[in-house]
Design an enzyme around this catalytic site. Structure first.
Site, PDB file in Angstrom:
ATOM      1  N   ASP A  29       1.067  -1.731   0.197  1.00 22.68           N
ATOM      2  CA  ASP A  29       0.409  -0.048  -0.033  1.00 22.68           C
ATOM      3  C   ASP A  29       0.851   0.854   0.246  1.00 22.68           C
ATOM      4  OD1 ASP A  29      -2.221   1.131   0.185  1.00 22.68           O
ATOM      5  OD2 ASP A  29      -2.398   1.313   2.223  1.00 22.68           O
ATOM      6  N   HIS A  30       0.476   2.328  -0.644  1.00 20.06           N
ATOM      7  CA  HIS A  30       1.119   3.694  -0.243  1.00 20.06           C
ATOM      8  C   HIS A  30       2.373   3.821  -0.410  1.00 20.06           C
ATOM      9  CE1 HIS A  30      -2.057   5.937  -0.431  1.00 20.06           C
ATOM     10  NE2 HIS A  30      -2.881   5.559   1.014  1.00 20.06           N
ATOM     11  N   HIS A  71      -8.055   8.658   4.725  1.00 19.32           N
ATOM     12  CA  HIS A  71      -7.550   7.716   5.614  1.00 19.32           C
ATOM     13  C   HIS A  71      -7.860   7.565   7.224  1.00 19.32           C
ATOM     14  CE1 HIS A  71      -4.838   7.357   2.256  1.00 19.32           C
ATOM     15  NE2 HIS A  71      -5.253   5.866   2.221  1.00 19.32           N
ATOM     16  N   GLY A 117      -9.796   5.283   2.217  1.00 21.35           N
ATOM     17  CA  GLY A 117     -10.410   5.437   3.356  1.00 21.35           C
ATOM     18  C   GLY A 117     -11.989   4.877   3.714  1.00 21.35           C
ATOM     19  N   GLY A 118     -12.034   3.768   3.176  1.00 19.29           N
ATOM     20  CA  GLY A 118     -13.313   2.934   3.931  1.00 19.29           C
ATOM     21  C   GLY A 118     -13.679   3.096   4.956  1.00 19.29           C
ATOM     22  N   VAL A 122      -9.881  -0.864   3.862  1.00 22.83           N
ATOM     23  CA  VAL A 122      -9.711  -0.293   4.649  1.00 22.83           C
ATOM     24  C   VAL A 122      -8.669  -0.312   5.965  1.00 22.83           C
ATOM     25  CG1 VAL A 122     -12.238  -1.345   5.009  1.00 22.83           C
ATOM     26  CG2 VAL A 122     -10.860  -2.768   4.807  1.00 22.83           C
ATOM     27  N   THR A 158      -8.195   1.503   9.244  1.00 27.22           N
ATOM     28  CA  THR A 158      -8.908   2.204  10.495  1.00 27.22           C
ATOM     29  C   THR A 158      -9.624   1.397  11.823  1.00 27.22           C
ATOM     30  OG1 THR A 158      -8.211   4.218   9.456  1.00 27.22           O
ATOM     31  CG2 THR A 158      -9.500   4.157  11.846  1.00 27.22           C
TER      32      THR A 158
HETATM   33  P1  13P Z   1      -9.025   3.329   6.254  1.00 25.23           P
HETATM   34  O1  13P Z   1      -7.777   3.023   7.261  1.00 25.23           O
HETATM   35  O2  13P Z   1      -9.573   4.630   6.934  1.00 25.23           O
HETATM   36  O3  13P Z   1     -10.015   2.479   6.679  1.00 25.23           O
HETATM   37  O4  13P Z   1      -8.526   3.380   5.177  1.00 25.23           O
HETATM   38  C1  13P Z   1      -7.634   2.053   4.308  1.00 25.23           C
HETATM   39  C2  13P Z   1      -6.582   2.410   3.095  1.00 25.23           C
HETATM   40  O5  13P Z   1      -7.292   4.016   2.634  1.00 25.23           O
HETATM   41  C3  13P Z   1      -5.969   2.503   2.561  1.00 25.23           C
HETATM   42  O6  13P Z   1      -4.826   2.833   2.071  1.00 25.23           O
END
Ligand code: 13P
Length: 282
Positions: A84-85, A181, A210-211, A232, A234
């Protein structure tokens, strides 16, 4: 089965007008339970590792890739493995060598031309090694800052998206349409018209970051308008944190209580796979 290629998974999802959940993970239990839940629900899932989480939890790219690969081989549903990122070319190369079959190059903080250049550089090498690439256009910031999801100036522009996918040849594109996020300081309202316009203009599968905390009805409409991957982290990450604090404060026994603490995450993951994934299907 062997790890599936995320680009194949997303193309298939696109064909079926469906979406796949990408889960941020950083330890064995999370990965195991997501894969078990995906098998129980008979749906695909994407296991993601954020570079910061790798440092935080002290797990190497190699160890994460090996355990995910081994756990994916136990089940019959497609499981993808994604970095990711990541903003750093060398770190992406390291992840690919370690066994990641999908990577994200996040050049979204850079001016457009520089974002195109770094993304294209990653795509050229990754594709030659059989690895697929997610890019990001527009800025997906932090849900703690209202400006990061309410300010339309940072949303992805349709004409930029068209030029970006054409010039970079990315396999999927993360779009900024009003998500961010972390925990939202107020309910987000996705720019669904913008999403539809982007989806009408390009064939590339789209990713919603940012699900955690986006209302289901908005996710449903996002799924109907081109979102094929929902990221997702968080929501269950926070649950892990609060449960860990609880066992530390109450001085409970490490082994059983760690399992209890981790076990509390599983229903949340299943809920995402079940409710949110189905919400993405139509
Ligand atoms: P959240 O942590 O807000 O669910 O977003 C996760 C995300 O977008 C990871 O790239």
């Amino acid at each position: 089965m062997a790890l599936a290629l995320v680009s194949d998974m997303l193309r298939e999802a696109d064909k079926r007008h469906a979406g796949i959940v990408g889960f941020n993970t950083f330890n064995y239990e999370e990965v195991e339970w997501i894969i078990e839940a995906a098998e129980a629900e008979q749906v695909p899932a994407i296991i993601m590792l954020h570079p910061d989480m790798a440092y935080f939890s002290n797990i190497s790219f190699e160890a994460h890739a090996q355990m995910t690969k081994a756990l994916a081989e136990r089940v019959s549903v497609p499981i993808g493995l994604h970095l990711d990122h990541c903003e750093d070319f060398n770190e992406i190369m390291h992840a690919i060598k370690a066994g990641f079959t999908s990577v994200m190059i996040d050049g979204s903080k850079l001016p457009f031309e520089e974002n195109v250049a770094i993304t294209r550089k990653v795509v050229d090498v990754a594709h030659a090694m059989g690895v697929c690439v997610e890019g990001e256009l527009g800025r997906i910031g932090q849900a703690a800052n209202r400006e990061d999801f309410l300010n339309e100036d940072i949303y992805t522009k349709v004409e930029d998206a068209v030029a970006f996918v054409e010039r970079t040849q990315v396999d999927s594109l993360a779009v900024a349409i009003g998500s961010a996020h972390g925990f939202y300081v107020e309910t987000p309202h996705l720019a669904l018209d913008r999403l539809k316009a982007i989806n009408d203009a390009i064939d590339t599968p789209l990713v919603l970051h940012g699900g955690s905390g986006i209302p289901d009805d908005q996710i449903t409409i996002a799924g109907q308008n081109g979102i094929n991957k929902l990221n997702v982290g968080t929501e269950y990450g926070h649950l892990l944190y609060t449960n860990t604090r609880k066992i530390m404060e109450e001085g409970l026994s490490p082994r059983e209580d760690w399992m209890w603490c981790m076990g509390a995450l599983k229903p949340v993951m299943i809920e995402y796979l079940r409710r949110k994934l189905h919400a993405l299907s139509y």
